[in-house]
Enzyme design. Sequence first.
Site, PDB file in Angstrom:
ATOM      1  N   TYR A 117      35.726  25.920  27.039  1.00 52.67           N
ATOM      2  CA  TYR A 117      36.640  25.266  28.282  1.00 52.67           C
ATOM      3  C   TYR A 117      36.541  23.560  28.240  1.00 52.67           C
ATOM      4  CZ  TYR A 117      39.279  28.644  29.973  1.00 52.67           C
ATOM      5  OH  TYR A 117      40.555  29.728  29.744  1.00 52.67           O
TER       6      TYR A 117
ATOM      7  N   TYR B 226      47.160  33.456  34.674  1.00 47.81           N
ATOM      8  CA  TYR B 226      46.268  33.842  34.150  1.00 47.81           C
ATOM      9  C   TYR B 226      45.403  35.367  34.968  1.00 47.81           C
ATOM     10  CZ  TYR B 226      41.717  33.266  31.829  1.00 47.81           C
ATOM     11  OH  TYR B 226      40.727  33.157  30.778  1.00 47.81           O
TER      12      TYR B 226
ATOM     13  N   ASP C 177      45.236  43.121  39.471  1.00 52.99           N
ATOM     14  CA  ASP C 177      43.933  41.810  39.055  1.00 52.99           C
ATOM     15  C   ASP C 177      43.491  41.460  40.232  1.00 52.99           C
ATOM     16  OD1 ASP C 177      42.285  40.823  37.704  1.00 52.99           O
ATOM     17  OD2 ASP C 177      44.120  39.410  36.444  1.00 52.99           O
TER      18      ASP C 177
ATOM     19  N   LYS D  27      34.162  39.802  38.056  1.00 51.89           N
ATOM     20  CA  LYS D  27      33.189  38.135  38.942  1.00 51.89           C
ATOM     21  C   LYS D  27      32.526  38.709  39.798  1.00 51.89           C
ATOM     22  CE  LYS D  27      37.048  35.250  37.591  1.00 51.89           C
ATOM     23  NZ  LYS D  27      36.195  34.604  35.956  1.00 51.89           N
TER      24      LYS D  27
HETATM   25  N1  PMP Z   1      41.600  37.678  36.130  1.00 54.25           N
HETATM   26  C1  PMP Z   1      41.443  37.167  36.170  1.00 54.25           C
HETATM   27  C2  PMP Z   1      42.099  37.137  37.433  1.00 54.25           C
HETATM   28  C3  PMP Z   1      41.022  35.731  36.731  1.00 54.25           C
HETATM   29  O1  PMP Z   1      40.306  34.705  37.331  1.00 54.25           O
HETATM   30  C4  PMP Z   1      39.847  35.732  35.171  1.00 54.25           C
HETATM   31  C5  PMP Z   1      39.063  35.114  35.112  1.00 54.25           C
HETATM   32  N2  PMP Z   1      39.406  33.108  35.656  1.00 54.25           N
HETATM   33  C6  PMP Z   1      39.903  37.075  34.305  1.00 54.25           C
HETATM   34  C7  PMP Z   1      41.037  37.705  35.147  1.00 54.25           C
HETATM   35  C8  PMP Z   1      39.193  37.121  32.961  1.00 54.25           C
HETATM   36  O2  PMP Z   1      38.134  37.227  33.218  1.00 54.25           O
HETATM   37  P1  PMP Z   1      36.815  37.069  32.364  1.00 54.25           P
HETATM   38  O3  PMP Z   1      36.446  35.672  32.094  1.00 54.25           O
HETATM   39  O4  PMP Z   1      35.052  37.552  33.064  1.00 54.25           O
HETATM   40  O5  PMP Z   1      37.249  37.192  30.925  1.00 54.25           O
END
Ligand code: PMP
Length: 434
Positions: free
Chosen positions: A13, A141, A247, A276
């Site tokens: 990024y 996302y 999610d 996370k």
């Molecule tokens: N789902 C959501 C809601 C996220 O915010 C993110 C990462 N920003 C992901 C999935 C993907 O996670 P990762 O970057 O650990 O693959």
Amino acid sequence: MTESPAARVWYPYTQMLDLAPPLEIVRGDGAWLEARDGRRYLDAISSWWVTLHGHAQPRIAAAIAAQAARLEQVILAGCTHPGAEELAQRLVALTPAGLNHVFYSDDGSTAVEVALKMAVQCWQQRGQPQRREIVALEHAYHGDTVAAMAVSAPSPFTAAFSDWLFPVHRVHTAYCHRCPLGLQRATCHLDCLDSLEQLLRQRGDHIAAVIVEPLLQGAGGMIVQPPEFLAGVRRLCDGAGVLLIADEVLTGFGRTGTMFACEQAHISPDIMCLSKGLTAGFLPLAATLCRDEVYAAFLAADRRRTLFHGHSFTGNPLGCAAALASLEVFANEPVMERIGTIAAGHARRLARLRQHPRVGDARQAGTVAAIELVDDDDGYLAGIGPRLQRFYLEQGVLLRPLGTVLYVLPPYAISPSELDFVWDVVAASLDQVH
Ligand code: PMP
């Protein structure tokens, strides 16, 4: 381009040309990061939204070290280890009712891939193989791997791969500041739910699952939805017999003010993705939880009914030890109070900034606060983003605007005066960066 001495790493990024050299961080403590040159930066984004209690939190660091000296890794197909078992029990107890089964993987994107595969294969094995289609929200996302990109809304992140991405039904989200129907939240009836209702009425028996980021759409612009929207999605999924995937990769573990965002809508999904904050941001680990009905579809002697998804580091013992230690911190320290203090601090500063002529919208979900600027050039690639980021770093704060959306998402270790400092810098940027 000037060659930076560290230019062997391909930074994600990151603008490749004319790029400022990356900050070399050598130490972390609480909400602070320390660079090699001795400068300190307040980490107001929790290092890509993962750091929960603070950097290098001693209890978690010690738990990982102790686990590494005992067992660093074991295959989770045919073997298990105490950390994987205990963490699964703790997660089942902690998450909304009915999520009784825990499938481990590595990161948020893989948690989402697992959820989608679970949903589609589950219907195949429950005698409804036509249910293969997925519904996702505008501005969603869900990650950078291919299926996660398919369910994410089209964006600069996915543009180069659009022909690879399987088709998805895209329905309205409750983005009240830019209501897709031009309505006002004070007087609307969550009419944005109608597009999902209509789709499910027409096509419901072909749909495997609806996937949402509950309450807070993160990378799409820190869009905060009313909890009633999520409750409405749950009700519509129930009516059509469709699975709901929540999610909670970003929202889990207190981010929105409750342990999980789903709690605020008083709902339980059929499948939930966690990552996370799961390890308090120490190590990559993810979990996809599901209900008995989903799990039951895979209970068979026929080996073809297996969920064939297993990563090398699935259920890694170090990650599990970090996650368990983080839950100990929740149990033994006033973490929910810290979260409440951050939320109150955000609310106070947002109330002041809301009147600023450059502020189009100010919104908040617990420890996450966002300001959407009034700017002709919107979207993730808006030119103002990198200028703001540079300004913040000069002031000693690590912030990364999403285009014209500035957001503050700090580790729970941040003190009220540190948080005020972050907001002082944000307020100054509104007057000084154009
Ligand atoms: N789902 C959501 C809601 C996220 O915010 C993110 C990462 N920003 C992901 C999935 C993907 O996670 P990762 O970057 O650990 O693959």
